[in-house]
Design a protein around this motif. Structure first.
Motif, PDB file in Angstrom:
ATOM      1  N   ALA A 225      24.477  15.113 -74.788  1.00 43.62           N
ATOM      2  CA  ALA A 225      25.086  15.393 -76.094  1.00 43.62           C
ATOM      3  C   ALA A 225      24.016  15.583 -77.168  1.00 43.62           C
ATOM      4  O   ALA A 225      24.082  16.523 -77.982  1.00 43.62           O
ATOM      5  CB  ALA A 225      26.022  14.256 -76.481  1.00 43.62           C
ATOM      6  N   VAL A 226      23.017  14.711 -77.178  1.00 43.37           N
ATOM      7  CA  VAL A 226      21.959  14.783 -78.188  1.00 43.37           C
ATOM      8  C   VAL A 226      21.138  16.052 -78.015  1.00 43.37           C
ATOM      9  O   VAL A 226      20.893  16.790 -78.977  1.00 43.37           O
ATOM     10  CB  VAL A 226      21.042  13.545 -78.100  1.00 43.37           C
ATOM     11  N   ARG A 227      20.710  16.326 -76.807  1.00 39.40           N
ATOM     12  CA  ARG A 227      19.863  17.500 -76.593  1.00 39.40           C
ATOM     13  C   ARG A 227      20.638  18.791 -76.797  1.00 39.40           C
ATOM     14  O   ARG A 227      20.082  19.781 -77.282  1.00 39.40           O
ATOM     15  CB  ARG A 227      19.231  17.425 -75.201  1.00 39.40           C
ATOM     16  N   GLY A 228      21.932  18.791 -76.457  1.00 42.05           N
ATOM     17  CA  GLY A 228      22.749  19.964 -76.750  1.00 42.05           C
ATOM     18  C   GLY A 228      22.769  20.256 -78.237  1.00 42.05           C
ATOM     19  O   GLY A 228      22.653  21.404 -78.674  1.00 42.05           O
ATOM     20  N   ALA A 229      22.896  19.197 -79.043  1.00 37.54           N
ATOM     21  CA  ALA A 229      22.903  19.361 -80.504  1.00 37.54           C
ATOM     22  C   ALA A 229      21.547  19.839 -81.013  1.00 37.54           C
ATOM     23  O   ALA A 229      21.469  20.705 -81.893  1.00 37.54           O
ATOM     24  CB  ALA A 229      23.279  18.042 -81.173  1.00 37.54           C
ATOM     25  N   PRO A 250      24.677   9.238 -82.347  1.00 30.79           N
ATOM     26  CA  PRO A 250      23.867   8.004 -82.308  1.00 30.79           C
ATOM     27  C   PRO A 250      23.877   7.401 -80.906  1.00 30.79           C
ATOM     28  O   PRO A 250      24.685   7.775 -80.050  1.00 30.79           O
ATOM     29  CB  PRO A 250      24.587   7.085 -83.300  1.00 30.79           C
ATOM     30  N   ILE A 251      22.979   6.451 -80.692  1.00 35.13           N
ATOM     31  CA  ILE A 251      22.941   5.747 -79.404  1.00 35.13           C
ATOM     32  C   ILE A 251      24.226   4.924 -79.267  1.00 35.13           C
ATOM     33  O   ILE A 251      24.550   4.125 -80.147  1.00 35.13           O
ATOM     34  CB  ILE A 251      21.714   4.822 -79.319  1.00 35.13           C
ATOM     35  N   PRO A 252      25.001   5.115 -78.191  1.00 32.78           N
ATOM     36  CA  PRO A 252      26.256   4.374 -78.029  1.00 32.78           C
ATOM     37  C   PRO A 252      26.015   2.871 -77.924  1.00 32.78           C
ATOM     38  O   PRO A 252      24.962   2.427 -77.466  1.00 32.78           O
ATOM     39  CB  PRO A 252      26.827   4.926 -76.709  1.00 32.78           C
ATOM     40  N   ASP A 253      26.998   2.089 -78.339  1.00 31.49           N
ATOM     41  CA  ASP A 253      26.876   0.631 -78.324  1.00 31.49           C
ATOM     42  C   ASP A 253      26.590   0.086 -76.925  1.00 31.49           C
ATOM     43  O   ASP A 253      25.812  -0.851 -76.764  1.00 31.49           O
ATOM     44  CB  ASP A 253      28.161  -0.013 -78.867  1.00 31.49           C
ATOM     45  N   ASN A 254      27.213   0.703 -75.911  1.00 31.90           N
ATOM     46  CA  ASN A 254      27.025   0.180 -74.554  1.00 31.90           C
ATOM     47  C   ASN A 254      25.610   0.410 -74.041  1.00 31.90           C
ATOM     48  O   ASN A 254      25.131  -0.296 -73.156  1.00 31.90           O
ATOM     49  CB  ASN A 254      28.049   0.799 -73.587  1.00 31.90           C
ATOM     50  N   LEU A 255      24.899   1.399 -74.598  1.00 27.23           N
ATOM     51  CA  LEU A 255      23.502   1.620 -74.212  1.00 27.23           C
ATOM     52  C   LEU A 255      22.552   0.821 -75.096  1.00 27.23           C
ATOM     53  O   LEU A 255      21.459   0.460 -74.666  1.00 27.23           O
ATOM     54  CB  LEU A 255      23.153   3.108 -74.301  1.00 27.23           C
ATOM     55  N   ALA A 256      22.977   0.533 -76.328  1.00 26.65           N
ATOM     56  CA  ALA A 256      22.121  -0.189 -77.276  1.00 26.65           C
ATOM     57  C   ALA A 256      21.898  -1.641 -76.874  1.00 26.65           C
ATOM     58  O   ALA A 256      20.939  -2.277 -77.332  1.00 26.65           O
ATOM     59  CB  ALA A 256      22.726  -0.123 -78.678  1.00 26.65           C
ATOM     60  N   ILE A 257      22.763  -2.196 -76.008  1.00 26.36           N
ATOM     61  CA  ILE A 257      22.598  -3.597 -75.613  1.00 26.36           C
ATOM     62  C   ILE A 257      21.820  -3.743 -74.295  1.00 26.36           C
ATOM     63  O   ILE A 257      21.587  -4.846 -73.835  1.00 26.36           O
ATOM     64  CB  ILE A 257      23.984  -4.281 -75.461  1.00 26.36           C
ATOM     65  N   ASP A 259      18.570  -3.681 -71.709  1.00 29.77           N
ATOM     66  CA  ASP A 259      17.164  -4.079 -71.865  1.00 29.77           C
ATOM     67  C   ASP A 259      16.299  -2.859 -72.180  1.00 29.77           C
ATOM     68  O   ASP A 259      15.376  -2.942 -72.982  1.00 29.77           O
ATOM     69  CB  ASP A 259      16.676  -4.750 -70.570  1.00 29.77           C
ATOM     70  N   ASP A 260      16.602  -1.748 -71.525  1.00 30.58           N
ATOM     71  CA  ASP A 260      15.836  -0.524 -71.717  1.00 30.58           C
ATOM     72  C   ASP A 260      16.641   0.424 -72.604  1.00 30.58           C
ATOM     73  O   ASP A 260      17.270   1.370 -72.137  1.00 30.58           O
ATOM     74  CB  ASP A 260      15.541   0.121 -70.358  1.00 30.58           C
ATOM     75  N   VAL A 261      16.638   0.147 -73.915  1.00 30.95           N
ATOM     76  CA  VAL A 261      17.408   0.948 -74.861  1.00 30.95           C
ATOM     77  C   VAL A 261      16.763   2.325 -75.003  1.00 30.95           C
ATOM     78  O   VAL A 261      15.548   2.423 -75.204  1.00 30.95           O
ATOM     79  CB  VAL A 261      17.465   0.264 -76.243  1.00 30.95           C
ATOM     80  N   PRO A 262      17.546   3.405 -74.888  1.00 28.23           N
ATOM     81  CA  PRO A 262      16.957   4.738 -75.038  1.00 28.23           C
ATOM     82  C   PRO A 262      16.426   4.941 -76.451  1.00 28.23           C
ATOM     83  O   PRO A 262      16.981   4.406 -77.421  1.00 28.23           O
ATOM     84  CB  PRO A 262      18.111   5.689 -74.729  1.00 28.23           C
ATOM     85  N   GLU A 263      15.370   5.698 -76.560  1.00 25.47           N
ATOM     86  CA  GLU A 263      14.754   5.966 -77.856  1.00 25.47           C
ATOM     87  C   GLU A 263      15.478   7.127 -78.543  1.00 25.47           C
ATOM     88  O   GLU A 263      15.978   8.045 -77.881  1.00 25.47           O
ATOM     89  CB  GLU A 263      13.278   6.326 -77.648  1.00 25.47           C
ATOM     90  N   GLU A 264      15.550   7.056 -79.852  1.00 23.42           N
ATOM     91  CA  GLU A 264      16.130   8.159 -80.625  1.00 23.42           C
ATOM     92  C   GLU A 264      15.399   9.461 -80.300  1.00 23.42           C
ATOM     93  O   GLU A 264      14.180   9.488 -80.116  1.00 23.42           O
ATOM     94  CB  GLU A 264      16.001   7.852 -82.121  1.00 23.42           C
ATOM     95  N   GLU A 265      16.147  10.564 -80.227  1.00 25.92           N
ATOM     96  CA  GLU A 265      15.558  11.872 -79.957  1.00 25.92           C
ATOM     97  C   GLU A 265      15.648  12.745 -81.203  1.00 25.92           C
ATOM     98  O   GLU A 265      16.637  12.693 -81.952  1.00 25.92           O
ATOM     99  CB  GLU A 265      16.240  12.536 -78.771  1.00 25.92           C
ATOM    100  N   ILE A 266      14.624  13.552 -81.418  1.00 21.56           N
ATOM    101  CA  ILE A 266      14.558  14.376 -82.627  1.00 21.56           C
ATOM    102  C   ILE A 266      14.047  15.778 -82.296  1.00 21.56           C
ATOM    103  O   ILE A 266      13.524  16.031 -81.207  1.00 21.56           O
ATOM    104  CB  ILE A 266      13.627  13.755 -83.701  1.00 21.56           C
ATOM    105  N   LEU A 267      14.231  16.674 -83.261  1.00 20.79           N
ATOM    106  CA  LEU A 267      13.619  18.003 -83.245  1.00 20.79           C
ATOM    107  C   LEU A 267      12.605  18.051 -84.378  1.00 20.79           C
ATOM    108  O   LEU A 267      12.939  17.732 -85.524  1.00 20.79           O
ATOM    109  CB  LEU A 267      14.691  19.076 -83.446  1.00 20.79           C
ATOM    110  N   TYR A 268      11.379  18.426 -84.068  1.00 18.81           N
ATOM    111  CA  TYR A 268      10.342  18.558 -85.092  1.00 18.81           C
ATOM    112  C   TYR A 268       9.804  19.981 -85.047  1.00 18.81           C
ATOM    113  O   TYR A 268       9.520  20.510 -83.965  1.00 18.81           O
ATOM    114  CB  TYR A 268       9.206  17.561 -84.859  1.00 18.81           C
ATOM    115  N   VAL A 269       9.680  20.606 -86.213  1.00 14.31           N
ATOM    116  CA  VAL A 269       9.168  21.974 -86.303  1.00 14.31           C
ATOM    117  C   VAL A 269       7.764  21.932 -86.891  1.00 14.31           C
ATOM    118  O   VAL A 269       7.559  21.465 -88.013  1.00 14.31           O
ATOM    119  CB  VAL A 269      10.088  22.862 -87.170  1.00 14.31           C
TER     120      VAL A 269
END
Length: 335
Positions: A225-229, A250-257, A259-269
């Motif tokens: 979903a994030v990368r598609g956006a 945003p990172i879903p609540d079930n993934l935020a709890i 141990d290995d929480v995914p890192e926020e993803e961004i686009l930088y130009v």
């Protein structure tokens, strides 16, 4: 309702585990007026959410290259929205659907299609499932290593027996025609080959989508979903720095709890000094390849279609910053 010309799709769809019958031939409808499209597409609603296959054809498709046909694959029909005959008003009638959260658009490599829609019609493509991204996520999830810059083609995806297992020999035939006549998709009336080729680019996307959804875990679904956006807006850079686009999931609540929480993803130009892109990329791509091998981030360039003098970096924040620093390091002697 105005009548639309109708053709029959060749061959059966594979079965759909989501319960919709795809084992029958479906009509192909050429659309020149909004009234020829399904009402539930033109008026998206939470009560009637849709999943459709989606693609665009055009002449050197990008912000400047004309969008000629927009393909919409429903379980019971394929609609070829003729932007040449229907004009701007027809594409604008599709804007609510293309920007809607209630309609999932399944597409293979959305970047240029999204760019054309944004700059030519002011449409911000939203709620995309990009099968090229999904394929990479499944490969990673199953422990296979993908080389930097190695993206599955649509022909390759169709040939994969896990998803479709079909050869697509006619795609090369169409590519040969495009090399001979770059205005191929602008010609009217649409020939039988044009109609068949446009329909073939979307008619298996729903089947592939359902098979991919069975494989993707919760973490991969969030990445998808994030990368598609992020991929949708990648080449749509303007002065407002994407301020008019929808928020990134945003990172879903079930993934935020976890141990290995995914890192926020961004686009930088990243801006590159004019005329110096070749030095940044390196001879035969050697410089950029070494950076891609060192960072878990995707790096794209506009190339001949533009936008020029920019690098687009997508990935976890730490990896994007690492790639940014390495790219700027290659540019130190340029300034």
């Amino acid at each position: 309702m105005a009548s639309s010309s109708s053709h029959q799709a060749r061959g059966p769809f594979p079965s759909d585990p989501g319960g919709k019958p795809l084992d029958h031939e479906v009509p192909i409808r050429v659309v020149t007026e909004p009234s020829q499209l399904p009402v539930e597409f033109l008026n998206p609603s939470a009560a009637k959410q849709l999943i459709i296959g989606f693609d665009c054809e055009g002449v050197n498709l990008c912000r400047h290259g004309a969008l000629c046909i927009m393909q919409l694959a429903f379980p019971d029909a394929i609609y070829l929205v003729d932007a040449i005959k229907g004009g701007e008003s027809l594409i604008e009638a599709c804007k609510p659907a293309l920007e809607s959260s209630y309609i999932t658009k399944v597409i293979h490599d959305c970047k240029r299609d999204s760019e054309a829609l944004y700059f030519q019609f002011g449409i911000k493509l939203h709620n995309v499932v990009d099968t090229q991204i999904a394929y990479s996520l499944i490969e990673e999830q199953e422990g296979r290593i993908r080389l930097p810059g190695d993206y599955i083609s649509f022909v390759g995806l169709l040939a994969d027996p896990r998803y479709c297992g079909m050869s697509y020999l006619e795609k090369e035939e169409v590519r040969a025609l495009l090399r001979q006549d770059p205005l191929f998709w602008k010609h009217r009336p649409l020939s039988e080959m044009m109609i068949r080729a446009a329909a073939d680019d979307v008619r298996f996307l729903l089947c592939i989508y359902y098979k991919m959804m069975e494989k993707l875990n919760e973490r991969s679904l969030w990445y998808l979903a994030v990368r598609g956006a992020l991929y949708s807006r990648c080449f749509c850079i303007n002065e407002n720095n994407y301020a008019d686009w929808s928020h990134i999931p945003p990172i879903p609540d079930n993934l935020a709890i976890e141990d290995d929480v995914p890192e926020e993803e961004i686009l930088y130009v990243l801006d590159v000094p004019p005329g110096k892109m070749g030095r940044v990329i390196g001879r035969r791509g050697a410089s950029i390849l070494s950076i891609k091998e060192s960072c878990n981030a995707e790096i794209f360039f506009g190339g001949a279609k533009g936008p020029p003098d920019k690098a687009f970096i997508i990935g976890p924040v730490s990896q994007v910053r690492k790639a940014e620093a390495m790219l700027k390091g290659k540019m130190v002697d340029i300034y």
